[in-house]
Design an enzyme around this catalytic site. Structure first.
Site, mmCIF file in Angstrom:
data_model
loop_
_atom_site.group_PDB
_atom_site.id
_atom_site.type_symbol
_atom_site.label_atom_id
_atom_site.label_comp_id
_atom_site.label_asym_id
_atom_site.label_seq_id
_atom_site.Cartn_x
_atom_site.Cartn_y
_atom_site.Cartn_z
ATOM 1 N N LYS A 1 0.968 -1.308 0.189
ATOM 2 C CA LYS A 1 0.081 0.180 -0.152
ATOM 3 C C LYS A 1 0.836 1.254 0.027
ATOM 4 O O LYS A 1 2.015 1.048 0.224
ATOM 5 C CB LYS A 1 -0.862 -0.105 1.391
ATOM 6 C CG LYS A 1 -1.926 -1.274 1.141
ATOM 7 C CD LYS A 1 -2.678 -1.337 2.510
ATOM 8 C CE LYS A 1 -3.721 -2.316 2.622
ATOM 9 N NZ LYS A 1 -4.587 -2.569 3.647
ATOM 10 N N TYR B 1 -12.792 -4.896 -3.134
ATOM 11 C CA TYR B 1 -13.188 -5.153 -1.734
ATOM 12 C C TYR B 1 -14.789 -5.551 -1.827
ATOM 13 O O TYR B 1 -15.165 -6.119 -0.954
ATOM 14 C CB TYR B 1 -13.129 -3.864 -0.840
ATOM 15 C CG TYR B 1 -11.679 -3.737 -0.123
ATOM 16 C CD1 TYR B 1 -11.113 -4.923 0.662
ATOM 17 C CD2 TYR B 1 -10.741 -2.714 -0.831
ATOM 18 C CE1 TYR B 1 -9.813 -4.737 0.928
ATOM 19 C CE2 TYR B 1 -9.564 -2.645 -0.359
ATOM 20 C CZ TYR B 1 -8.912 -3.588 0.664
ATOM 21 O OH TYR B 1 -7.817 -3.557 0.980
ATOM 22 N N ASN C 1 -1.468 -0.349 7.422
ATOM 23 C CA ASN C 1 -0.862 -1.609 7.822
ATOM 24 C C ASN C 1 -0.069 -2.070 6.550
ATOM 25 O O ASN C 1 0.314 -3.111 6.394
ATOM 26 C CB ASN C 1 -1.844 -2.662 8.245
ATOM 27 C CG ASN C 1 -2.821 -2.826 7.048
ATOM 28 O OD1 ASN C 1 -3.061 -2.555 6.097
ATOM 29 N ND2 ASN C 1 -4.057 -3.551 7.644
ATOM 30 N N HIS D 1 -1.660 -5.403 1.452
ATOM 31 C CA HIS D 1 -2.826 -6.117 1.432
ATOM 32 C C HIS D 1 -2.464 -7.490 1.037
ATOM 33 O O HIS D 1 -1.504 -7.503 -0.026
ATOM 34 C CB HIS D 1 -3.990 -5.506 0.156
ATOM 35 C CG HIS D 1 -4.806 -6.781 -0.030
ATOM 36 N ND1 HIS D 1 -5.898 -7.006 0.621
ATOM 37 C CD2 HIS D 1 -4.781 -7.373 -1.093
ATOM 38 C CE1 HIS D 1 -6.652 -8.052 0.053
ATOM 39 N NE2 HIS D 1 -5.976 -8.321 -1.147
ATOM 40 N N GLU E 1 -8.680 -12.015 -6.989
ATOM 41 C CA GLU E 1 -7.973 -10.672 -6.871
ATOM 42 C C GLU E 1 -6.998 -10.695 -8.154
ATOM 43 O O GLU E 1 -6.609 -9.569 -8.359
ATOM 44 C CB GLU E 1 -7.536 -10.513 -5.522
ATOM 45 C CG GLU E 1 -8.716 -10.365 -4.403
ATOM 46 C CD GLU E 1 -8.098 -10.277 -2.937
ATOM 47 O OE1 GLU E 1 -8.910 -9.793 -2.113
ATOM 48 O OE2 GLU E 1 -6.801 -10.195 -2.897
HETATM 49 P P1 GDP Z 1 -6.758 -7.356 5.956
HETATM 50 O O1 GDP Z 1 -7.161 -8.776 5.022
HETATM 51 O O2 GDP Z 1 -6.022 -7.844 7.126
HETATM 52 O O3 GDP Z 1 -6.088 -6.434 5.073
HETATM 53 O O4 GDP Z 1 -8.036 -6.842 6.448
HETATM 54 P P2 GDP Z 1 -9.717 -6.626 5.868
HETATM 55 O O5 GDP Z 1 -9.804 -7.153 4.595
HETATM 56 O O6 GDP Z 1 -10.358 -7.004 6.979
HETATM 57 O O7 GDP Z 1 -9.617 -4.904 5.921
HETATM 58 C C1 GDP Z 1 -8.923 -4.285 4.624
HETATM 59 C C2 GDP Z 1 -8.281 -3.200 5.149
HETATM 60 O O8 GDP Z 1 -9.102 -2.168 5.923
HETATM 61 C C3 GDP Z 1 -6.926 -3.264 6.293
HETATM 62 O O9 GDP Z 1 -6.111 -3.821 5.887
HETATM 63 C C4 GDP Z 1 -7.195 -2.031 6.906
HETATM 64 O O10 GDP Z 1 -6.348 -0.946 6.166
HETATM 65 C C5 GDP Z 1 -8.527 -1.500 6.688
HETATM 66 N N1 GDP Z 1 -9.376 -1.530 7.821
HETATM 67 C C6 GDP Z 1 -10.050 -2.751 8.191
HETATM 68 N N2 GDP Z 1 -10.805 -2.851 9.382
HETATM 69 C C7 GDP Z 1 -10.896 -1.302 9.733
HETATM 70 C C8 GDP Z 1 -11.603 -0.844 10.743
HETATM 71 O O11 GDP Z 1 -12.401 -1.356 11.503
HETATM 72 N N3 GDP Z 1 -11.415 0.352 10.805
HETATM 73 C C9 GDP Z 1 -10.861 1.259 9.851
HETATM 74 N N4 GDP Z 1 -10.470 2.618 10.070
HETATM 75 N N5 GDP Z 1 -9.889 0.698 8.866
HETATM 76 C C10 GDP Z 1 -9.960 -0.890 8.717
#
Ligand code: GDP
Length: 203
Positions: A16, A56, A158, A161, A172
């Site tokens: 990212k 997403y 973070n 992805h 994806e």
């Molecule tokens: P990943 O698979 O570990 O990247 O996590 P997810 O697919 O659940 O979420 C996608 C991305 O959205 C994450 O990597 C974070 O950058 C962001 N994100 C996820 N959950 C939250 C949340 O509850 N609050 C906020 N502000 N950002 C989030």
């Protein structure tokens, strides 16, 4: 049809914008490379908001799951989440992710190798850097948390992805790469990783 051998599994990784800005590209690639995974596709681009949104939305359950995960993370810390409806969290996160991922260049990559999806997720670490394990990329290089992101109304930063399942990875990869942008080739190190008999090592 026979089940494909686990060594042919592929996964999508996107570094990212914060990964590039913090000059962690080499470090991140090295973490995957040293596992023995093979890089089969890579490009630098600034994704559009609609590309991010579509990414997403590939999994119809993603919005709900992301919301539930976030609410649970607050509960585990003995804190009250600032929201109760997981779907609303999902909507908010998608909006925030569009801003985050279009803010600068990203690097999209496809890695191939044994259990690529799970191995990459393990080394990448959990979504929230505050609680991701030490030794993982997110655990070692980021301080961010759900709380910080929610207070400031932005996505959790973070660095990476990484696809969450083989099915997700297949969808994806198609979303980010054309077929001819991926290269099938033999990595010499694969002999020691996968060869059954290890013939020809001794002189
Ligand atoms: P990943 O698979 O570990 O990247 O996590 P997810 O697919 O659940 O979420 C996608 C991305 O959205 C994450 O990597 C974070 O950058 C962001 N994100 C996820 N959950 C939250 C949340 O509850 N609050 C906020 N502000 N950002 C989030």
């Amino acid at each position: 049809m026979a089940t494909p051998h686990p060594k042919t599994e592929r996964t999508l990784v996107v570094i990212k914008p914060d990964g590039l800005q913090r000059t962690l590209v080499g470090e991140i690639i090295q973490r995957y490379e040293r596992l023995g995974l093979k890089l089969v596709g890579m490009k630098l681009l600034v994704p559009t908001a609609s590309h991010v949104k579509a990414h997403y939305n590939l999994d119809p359950n993603w919005k709900r799951i992301v919301g539930e995960k976030s609410i649970e993370a607050y509960q585990k810390k003995g804190l009250k989440a600032p929201y109760t409806d997981p779907l609303k969290v999902g909507d908010m996160v998608i909006e925030a992710l569009q801003k985050y991922l279009t803010s600068g260049p990203v690097i999209a990559m496809v890695w191939q190798g044994a259990h690529a999806v799970k191995i990459v997720r393990k080394v990448t670490g959990g979504t929230e850097p505050l609680t991701s394990d030490v030794g993982t990329i997110r655990g070692d290089f980021v301080m961010d948390s759900y709380q910080m992101a929610d207070i400031d109304g932005r996505a959790v930063r973070n660095l990476i992805h990484a696809s969450g399942s083989v099915e997700e990875a297949n969808n994806e990869i198609k979303h980010w790469f054309k077929k001819d942008e991926l290269v099938g080739y033999r990595l010499i190190a694969e002999q020691i990783l996968y060869d059954v008999n290890l013939d020809g090592l001794l002189e």
